[in-house]
Write a protein that holds these residues in place. Structure first.
Motif, PDB file in Angstrom:
ATOM      1  N   LEU A 160      -5.834   6.658   7.000  1.00 46.56           N
ATOM      2  CA  LEU A 160      -5.085   6.023   5.692  1.00 46.56           C
ATOM      3  C   LEU A 160      -5.345   4.035   5.419  1.00 46.56           C
ATOM      4  O   LEU A 160      -4.987   3.786   6.713  1.00 46.56           O
ATOM      5  CB  LEU A 160      -3.822   5.660   5.557  1.00 46.56           C
ATOM      6  CG  LEU A 160      -2.604   7.370   4.993  1.00 46.56           C
ATOM      7  CD1 LEU A 160      -1.744   7.226   5.350  1.00 46.56           C
ATOM      8  CD2 LEU A 160      -2.789   6.219   3.898  1.00 46.56           C
ATOM      9  N   GLU A 161      -6.180   4.029   4.861  1.00 46.82           N
ATOM     10  CA  GLU A 161      -6.821   2.612   4.643  1.00 46.82           C
ATOM     11  C   GLU A 161      -6.386   2.145   3.691  1.00 46.82           C
ATOM     12  O   GLU A 161      -5.475   3.220   2.151  1.00 46.82           O
ATOM     13  CB  GLU A 161      -8.444   2.851   4.725  1.00 46.82           C
ATOM     14  CG  GLU A 161      -8.890   1.393   4.022  1.00 46.82           C
ATOM     15  CD  GLU A 161     -10.260   1.792   3.861  1.00 46.82           C
ATOM     16  OE1 GLU A 161     -11.397   2.288   4.409  1.00 46.82           O
ATOM     17  OE2 GLU A 161     -10.808   0.501   3.263  1.00 46.82           O
ATOM     18  N   HIS A 162      -6.023   0.641   3.982  1.00 44.16           N
ATOM     19  CA  HIS A 162      -5.308  -0.217   2.818  1.00 44.16           C
ATOM     20  C   HIS A 162      -5.575  -1.667   2.881  1.00 44.16           C
ATOM     21  O   HIS A 162      -6.912  -1.808   3.343  1.00 44.16           O
ATOM     22  CB  HIS A 162      -2.933  -0.467   3.103  1.00 44.16           C
ATOM     23  CG  HIS A 162      -3.418  -1.296   3.860  1.00 44.16           C
ATOM     24  ND1 HIS A 162      -2.535  -2.210   4.508  1.00 44.16           N
ATOM     25  CD2 HIS A 162      -4.016  -0.955   5.091  1.00 44.16           C
ATOM     26  CE1 HIS A 162      -1.860  -2.726   5.232  1.00 44.16           C
ATOM     27  NE2 HIS A 162      -3.173  -2.429   6.619  1.00 44.16           N
ATOM     28  N   TYR A 163      -5.016  -1.935   1.607  1.00 47.25           N
ATOM     29  CA  TYR A 163      -6.016  -3.705   1.624  1.00 47.25           C
ATOM     30  C   TYR A 163      -4.663  -4.813   1.799  1.00 47.25           C
ATOM     31  O   TYR A 163      -3.253  -4.375   0.810  1.00 47.25           O
ATOM     32  CB  TYR A 163      -6.282  -3.673   0.116  1.00 47.25           C
ATOM     33  CG  TYR A 163      -6.646  -4.748  -0.901  1.00 47.25           C
ATOM     34  CD1 TYR A 163      -6.998  -6.422   0.263  1.00 47.25           C
ATOM     35  CD2 TYR A 163      -6.392  -4.629  -2.493  1.00 47.25           C
ATOM     36  CE1 TYR A 163      -6.790  -6.642  -0.771  1.00 47.25           C
ATOM     37  CE2 TYR A 163      -7.003  -6.360  -2.461  1.00 47.25           C
ATOM     38  CZ  TYR A 163      -7.313  -7.490  -2.293  1.00 47.25           C
ATOM     39  OH  TYR A 163      -7.179  -8.086  -3.024  1.00 47.25           O
ATOM     40  N   PRO A 164      -4.647  -4.935   3.281  1.00 49.82           N
ATOM     41  CA  PRO A 164      -3.127  -5.540   3.295  1.00 49.82           C
ATOM     42  C   PRO A 164      -2.723  -6.559   2.769  1.00 49.82           C
ATOM     43  O   PRO A 164      -1.522  -6.877   3.078  1.00 49.82           O
ATOM     44  CB  PRO A 164      -4.549  -6.392   4.572  1.00 49.82           C
ATOM     45  CG  PRO A 164      -5.272  -5.060   4.836  1.00 49.82           C
ATOM     46  CD  PRO A 164      -5.628  -4.741   4.267  1.00 49.82           C
ATOM     47  N   PHE A 180      -3.238   2.016  -1.355  1.00 49.73           N
ATOM     48  CA  PHE A 180      -3.595   2.836  -0.468  1.00 49.73           C
ATOM     49  C   PHE A 180      -5.008   3.935  -0.785  1.00 49.73           C
ATOM     50  O   PHE A 180      -4.875   4.477  -1.272  1.00 49.73           O
ATOM     51  CB  PHE A 180      -2.501   4.019   0.360  1.00 49.73           C
ATOM     52  CG  PHE A 180      -1.237   3.234   0.886  1.00 49.73           C
ATOM     53  CD1 PHE A 180      -0.917   2.481   2.446  1.00 49.73           C
ATOM     54  CD2 PHE A 180      -0.061   2.601  -0.056  1.00 49.73           C
ATOM     55  CE1 PHE A 180       0.042   1.231   2.414  1.00 49.73           C
ATOM     56  CE2 PHE A 180       0.845   1.803   0.387  1.00 49.73           C
ATOM     57  CZ  PHE A 180       0.900   1.727   1.617  1.00 49.73           C
ATOM     58  N   TRP A 181      -5.455   4.311   0.980  1.00 54.53           N
ATOM     59  CA  TRP A 181      -6.623   5.444   0.008  1.00 54.53           C
ATOM     60  C   TRP A 181      -7.073   6.257   1.608  1.00 54.53           C
ATOM     61  O   TRP A 181      -6.852   6.179   2.301  1.00 54.53           O
ATOM     62  CB  TRP A 181      -8.366   5.191   0.097  1.00 54.53           C
ATOM     63  CG  TRP A 181      -8.504   3.949  -1.299  1.00 54.53           C
ATOM     64  CD1 TRP A 181      -8.113   4.448  -2.308  1.00 54.53           C
ATOM     65  CD2 TRP A 181      -8.078   2.854  -1.253  1.00 54.53           C
ATOM     66  NE1 TRP A 181      -8.537   3.080  -2.979  1.00 54.53           N
ATOM     67  CE2 TRP A 181      -8.158   1.830  -2.099  1.00 54.53           C
ATOM     68  CE3 TRP A 181      -7.778   1.721  -0.292  1.00 54.53           C
ATOM     69  CZ2 TRP A 181      -7.995   0.874  -3.283  1.00 54.53           C
ATOM     70  CZ3 TRP A 181      -7.552   0.073  -0.543  1.00 54.53           C
ATOM     71  CH2 TRP A 181      -7.675  -0.402  -2.243  1.00 54.53           C
ATOM     72  N   LYS A 182      -6.618   7.956   1.230  1.00 58.50           N
ATOM     73  CA  LYS A 182      -6.516   8.738   2.218  1.00 58.50           C
ATOM     74  C   LYS A 182      -7.575   9.447   2.547  1.00 58.50           C
ATOM     75  O   LYS A 182      -8.856   9.459   1.356  1.00 58.50           O
ATOM     76  CB  LYS A 182      -5.798  10.023   2.302  1.00 58.50           C
ATOM     77  CG  LYS A 182      -4.147   9.695   1.940  1.00 58.50           C
ATOM     78  CD  LYS A 182      -3.619  10.839   1.750  1.00 58.50           C
ATOM     79  CE  LYS A 182      -1.938  10.186   1.964  1.00 58.50           C
ATOM     80  NZ  LYS A 182      -1.391  10.769   0.666  1.00 58.50           N
ATOM     81  N   LYS A 183      -8.382   9.358   3.971  1.00 55.41           N
ATOM     82  CA  LYS A 183      -9.031  10.301   4.469  1.00 55.41           C
ATOM     83  C   LYS A 183      -9.543  11.000   5.241  1.00 55.41           C
ATOM     84  O   LYS A 183      -8.464  11.279   5.735  1.00 55.41           O
ATOM     85  CB  LYS A 183     -10.628   9.131   5.344  1.00 55.41           C
ATOM     86  CG  LYS A 183     -11.551   9.969   5.385  1.00 55.41           C
ATOM     87  CD  LYS A 183     -12.608   8.814   6.205  1.00 55.41           C
ATOM     88  CE  LYS A 183     -14.291   9.260   5.542  1.00 55.41           C
ATOM     89  NZ  LYS A 183     -15.158   8.023   5.966  1.00 55.41           N
TER      90      LYS A 183
END
Lengths: 84, 156
Positions: B50-54, B122-125
């Motif tokens: 999970l990536e996010h834009y802190p 949030f983005w899921k890979k």
């Protein structure tokens, strides 16, 4: 003065860039114009206009193409979110 | 004393039981909660990142929580969203809501999840044996978020 641009997720990987600084032209720029300007670099940058449903935020709030950018703004481009 | 309305973005796992106990310490009649997990099994996903834009994430979650508080008389809210690499079966997200009665607790909990799915950055890979790929946004999530528009009633 510059703006700070961030790229996230699939867009970040396509561009091979997570962030950059860009000088604003004197006449100002809208978010939609910035997107066209970046896409005009060609190659992978065309993803800025080609990627379906690309979203954007200005100063950490979702923003539409008509928002006028000003010096010091933080702009982010990213695909639709998939958290939760 | 800690605010009864809190959002956190973190890498470590969370203790759902402890969080629900803490939430229930306010004088409430109902606590409703949702836990999202990484699915096991059928679709060959070995792990998920999970990536996010802190700079934006907690701000967006706080706005969603505030919107819920405008719509229902809530006594406490706890939102925890994990980032980083997660394995099948692991917890991803907790939304818990305390209110006087169950109807507003259930509704606010579902509302927060529906809006989080479409408005929080949030983005899921997913990692599969064939390689990794970014998860596509689902139109059903947009529809779920849209039914909470003001004037649409309670989201029926």
């Amino acid at each position: 003065m510059d703006i700070h641009i961030l790229y996230f997720a699939a867009l970040r990987e396509t561009l091979g860039a997570a962030e950059e600084r860009l000088a604003l032209p004197a006449e100002g720029l809208s978010l939609g114009q910035l997107r066209q300007h970046l896409a005009a670099r060609g190659g992978d940058w065309q993803a800025l206009t080609a990627m379906r449903n690309l979203k954007a935020a200005v100063n950490q709030a979702m923003a539409g193409p008509d928002v006028q950018l000003k010096a010091g703004d933080e702009v982010a481009f990213f695909p639709p979110v998939t958290g939760g | 004393m800690e605010s009864p309305f809190r959002v956190t973005v973190q890498e470590p796992d969370f203790d759902t039981g402890a969080e629900l106990d803490a939430l229930g310490r306010v004088d409430c009649g109902a606590v409703a909660s949702f836990v999202g997990r990484v699915r096991k099994g059928s679709d060959d996903v070995r792990a998920m990142t999970l990536e996010h834009y802190p700079a934006m994430t907690e701000k967006a979650l706080n706005q969603i929580m505030d919107e819920a508080r405008e719509r229902w008389p809530l006594l406490a809210v706890r939102v925890i969203h994990r980032v980083g690499r997660l394995l099948p079966g692991e917890q991803i997200v907790l939304v818990a809501v305390a209110a006087l009665h169950r109807s507003e607790a259930f509704a606010a909990c579902e509302f927060i999840m529906d809006w989080l799915k479409t408005k929080a950055p949030f983005w899921k890979k997913e990692e599969t044996p064939a390689g990794s790929h970014w998860v596509d946004a689902r139109e059903s999530d947009d529809a779920a978020a849209a039914r909470w528009r003001l004037g649409d009633g309670q989201g029926g």
